[in-house]
Design an enzyme around this catalytic site. Structure first.
Site, PDB file in Angstrom:
ATOM      1  N   SER A  69       7.114  -3.571  -7.777  1.00  0.00           N
ATOM      2  CA  SER A  69       8.225  -2.825  -7.190  1.00  0.00           C
ATOM      3  C   SER A  69       8.602  -1.603  -8.031  1.00  0.00           C
ATOM      4  O   SER A  69       9.087  -0.606  -7.497  1.00  0.00           O
ATOM      5  CB  SER A  69       9.441  -3.739  -7.036  1.00  0.00           C
ATOM      6  OG  SER A  69       9.710  -4.392  -8.258  1.00  0.00           O
TER       7      SER A  69
ATOM      8  N   TYR B 141      -5.249   4.951   6.512  1.00  0.00           N
ATOM      9  CA  TYR B 141      -4.518   6.212   6.427  1.00  0.00           C
ATOM     10  C   TYR B 141      -3.768   6.450   7.724  1.00  0.00           C
ATOM     11  O   TYR B 141      -4.220   6.050   8.785  1.00  0.00           O
ATOM     12  CB  TYR B 141      -5.480   7.362   6.120  1.00  0.00           C
ATOM     13  CG  TYR B 141      -6.105   7.206   4.769  1.00  0.00           C
ATOM     14  CD1 TYR B 141      -5.472   7.705   3.634  1.00  0.00           C
ATOM     15  CD2 TYR B 141      -7.306   6.525   4.615  1.00  0.00           C
ATOM     16  CE1 TYR B 141      -6.024   7.536   2.382  1.00  0.00           C
ATOM     17  CE2 TYR B 141      -7.861   6.351   3.366  1.00  0.00           C
ATOM     18  CZ  TYR B 141      -7.232   6.851   2.245  1.00  0.00           C
ATOM     19  OH  TYR B 141      -7.768   6.680   1.012  1.00  0.00           O
TER      20      TYR B 141
ATOM     21  N   ASN C  72      -6.917  13.420  10.814  1.00  0.00           N
ATOM     22  CA  ASN C  72      -7.486  13.205  12.133  1.00  0.00           C
ATOM     23  C   ASN C  72      -7.419  11.717  12.436  1.00  0.00           C
ATOM     24  O   ASN C  72      -8.292  10.942  12.053  1.00  0.00           O
ATOM     25  CB  ASN C  72      -8.933  13.703  12.199  1.00  0.00           C
ATOM     26  CG  ASN C  72      -9.489  13.584  13.615  1.00  0.00           C
ATOM     27  OD1 ASN C  72      -8.911  12.897  14.460  1.00  0.00           O
ATOM     28  ND2 ASN C  72     -10.606  14.229  13.865  1.00  0.00           N
TER      29      ASN C  72
ATOM     30  N   ASP D 137      -2.506  -1.647   9.388  1.00  0.00           N
ATOM     31  CA  ASP D 137      -3.380  -2.226   8.370  1.00  0.00           C
ATOM     32  C   ASP D 137      -4.861  -1.982   8.638  1.00  0.00           C
ATOM     33  O   ASP D 137      -5.658  -1.877   7.725  1.00  0.00           O
ATOM     34  CB  ASP D 137      -3.135  -3.738   8.269  1.00  0.00           C
ATOM     35  CG  ASP D 137      -1.767  -4.019   7.662  1.00  0.00           C
ATOM     36  OD1 ASP D 137      -1.335  -3.183   6.846  1.00  0.00           O
ATOM     37  OD2 ASP D 137      -1.163  -5.026   8.012  1.00  0.00           O
TER      38      ASP D 137
END
Ligand code: CA
EC number: 3.1.1.77
Length: 575
Positions: free
Chosen positions: A262, A189, A206, A185
């Site tokens: 969902s 990314y 990276n 979290d």
């Protein structure tokens, strides 16, 4: 649409309380929904599968349980644990099957299902011919002294049984080790696929540098490194111009962000997990991925999917279309969806949205909360628990203000209307559920009533035999869609243009029928509720066509350098 569906999948496979280690607390569902109701659903599913495996392979129940274990993957010691369970509890299950009782009776006897005082009896199969009470008494007598009863009655969890403590320890450790150590979290990314990794938003290129991520404006034209992870970087040796400048400058790159539920995350329980006639070791290979993705498959969703669809459909996701239009958009996608999300909790989703107003490219944000504002777990008076148009108006305005302070100038926001859920009952009620196909004994009407009775239905308003209730649910959904349309028509924001699109399901059905399909093939077979992969891709196609026709600026220009980018950078590092 709620996360406890995961408990349904994991715990019954082992009848172990694994969910406490793999799930994360979220949802603002009423606290009345108890996880043991999901355990009941899970028990009935697993026992049905065991029973049907014995039937299909003309084998003993013992052999059929072992067969099911042999199909499970090795991850998290699932397979070993399954054999262990058979060893400990198998004899009782065999004794019950010998008395020719169905899965409902087995699960009530073993107390995975409980009829609470004053509550109706919840069952998936037709009731036994003899009275329920009599049948249950008889079955209970058979397993009075069994270890499984000690477990279910203790309520302390199976790991408290001394002979299982060791294996539980092993499983917990295996799960812990399968989770990346990095806090997923804190850095949005990821280089991992699941656990909100790159199945959900573009893969990091990276992991140790937080200034490098998909969607940012290139740093110094990416002459020395790929700061935006789109696979384009370095300098053309022929003229000394950085490739990112040459190929992407003025191409109006943009990302796609979905704020959804969902359906947007593509919730999916593979029918192979329940269909015994085809069941093999291949059926459960995807189970660990599915569970660590909250049973969602965003990597195959209509908005942000990037993997090839297994369905024969040729339509692509919105993300893949944006990437094809301008290859500088490579990896710039975010699926910020959550099972159970609605206008009521969308603001908390925005907190995990990653977009820097100054550093990043603009984005197309799609708000698609298509059901949970009218779907909720409450059986008693579902209508009063639905979001009102006034509440929706306030929730969405707050969200839009938050977006206005997050999104770079030149972004676009599309509000998507609510689903037309009456279609579910009309299309499915008399059809057989995957579990009922072998013996023609479980229809969707039975499934809906079973889930509704246990108060775990993802949408009691629409998944109901009560026509009046279905109509009221549709009416409210329509009012909410109308509210969204009004907001889009009347409000202006400095950093984005605002649009509204209807959930035009009828058009999708017609498109599918033109392709030779049947309406029921557009709904998730196992839950009988969510739009499936084909439907999601057809929706994406429809959205793309409409936006291109009405507001072409939203999608940006076609990049004339696409062929050169492909020539120099190939698949741009893939996804
Ligand atoms: Ca780049």
């Amino acid at each position: 649409m709620k996360s406890p569906w995961r408990i349904l999948v994991v715990s019954p496979l082992l009848l172990l309380p694994l969910h406490s280690s793999t799930s994360r607390a979220h949802d603002n569902q009423p606290g009345t929904i108890r996880s043991d109701h999901y355990t009941c659903v899970g028990c009935v599913l697993v026992v049905s599968v065991i029973e049907q495996l014995a039937q299909v392979h003309n084998s003993t129940v013992q052999a059929s349980m072992e067969r099911l274990c042999s199909y499970l993957p090795e991850e998290w010691v699932l397979k070993t644990a399954c054999y262990m369970m058979v060893h400990v509890f198998g004899a009782d299950i065999i004794k019950l099957f010998d008395k020719d009782v169905n899965a409902d009776v087995v699960c009530h006897t073993l107390e995975f299902c409980k009829q609470e005082p004053g509550q109706p009896l919840c069952h998936l199969y037709p009731l036994p011919k003899e009275s329920w009470k009599f049948t249950l008494e008889k079955a209970r007598h058979i397993v009075k002294q069994s270890p499984i009863m000690k477990y279910t009655r203790s309520g302390a969890g199976i790991c408290s049984l001394p002979f299982l403590a060791k294996i539980c320890q092993k499983i917990k450790l295996a799960i812990k080790n399968s989770v990346p150590i990095k806090d997923v979290d804190s850095d949005k990314y990821s280089i991992f696929p699941t656990l909100r990794g790159y199945h959900w938003r573009g893969r990091d290129c990276n992991d140790s540098d937080k200034t490098v991520y998909p969607g940012r404006r290139p740093d110094n034209w990416d002459a020395h490194r790929d700061s935006n992870c789109n696979g384009i970087w370095g300098v053309d040796p022929k003229d000394g111009i950085p490739y990112e400048k040459k190929f992407c400058e003025g191409s109006q790159p943009r990302g796609i962000i979905l704020l959804g539920d969902s359906a947007g995350a593509h919730f999916h329980i593979p029918p192979e997990w329940l269909t015994v006639s085809q069941m093999s070791v291949n059926s459960f290979l995807n189970l660990p991925t599915a569970v660590t993705n909250e049973l969602d498959w965003p990597q195959l969703s209509g908005t942000t999917g990037f993997l090839d669809s297994a369905s024969k459909i040729k339509e692509n996701s919105i993300y893949l279309r944006l990437r094809k239009r301008n290859r500088c958009n490579h990896r710039d996608y975010q699926n910020i969806s959550k099972n159970g999300a609605s206008s009521r909790n969308v603001k908390s989703l925005i907190e995990s949205l990653s977009r820097n107003q100054l550093l990043d490219h603009p984005a197309i944000v799609i708000y698609a909360m298509i059901g949970n504002d009218v779907c909720n777990g409450r059986k008693t008076d579902p209508v009063s628990a639905m979001t009102t148009p006034e509440q929706l108006y306030a929730n969405v305005l707050k969200m839009l203000e938050a977006l206005n302070s997050h999104l770079p100038t030149g972004s676009h926001v599309i509000l998507y209307g609510l689903a037309h859920g009456a279609f579910l009952w009309d299309t499915l009620h008399s059809r057989y559920h995957p579990l009922g196909q072998l013996n023609k004994d479980v229809t969707y009407t039975q499934l809906y009533s079973f889930l509704g009775c246990l108060q775990v239905s993802p949408c009691p308003g629409w998944m109901s035999a009560n026509e009046t209730l279905r109509a009221l649910t549709s009416e409210r959904a329509q009012q909410l869609s109308e509210t969204l349309r009004k907001i889009a028509a009347s409000k202006k924001f400095t950093n984005f243009n605002l649009f509204y699109l209807d959930f035009a399901f009828q058009e999708v059905v017609e498109e599918w029928q033109k392709m030779g399909g049947q309406p029921w093939e557009l709904i998730e077979a196992v839950d009988g509720f969510h739009p499936n992969e084909v439907a999601l891709l057809l929706f994406a196609d429809q959205l793309w066509e409409k936006v291109q026709r009405q507001w072409p600026d939203v999608l940006g220009k076609e990049n004339p350098f696409n062929p050169q980018i492909e020539e120099v950078f190939g698949d741009q590092g893939g996804h």
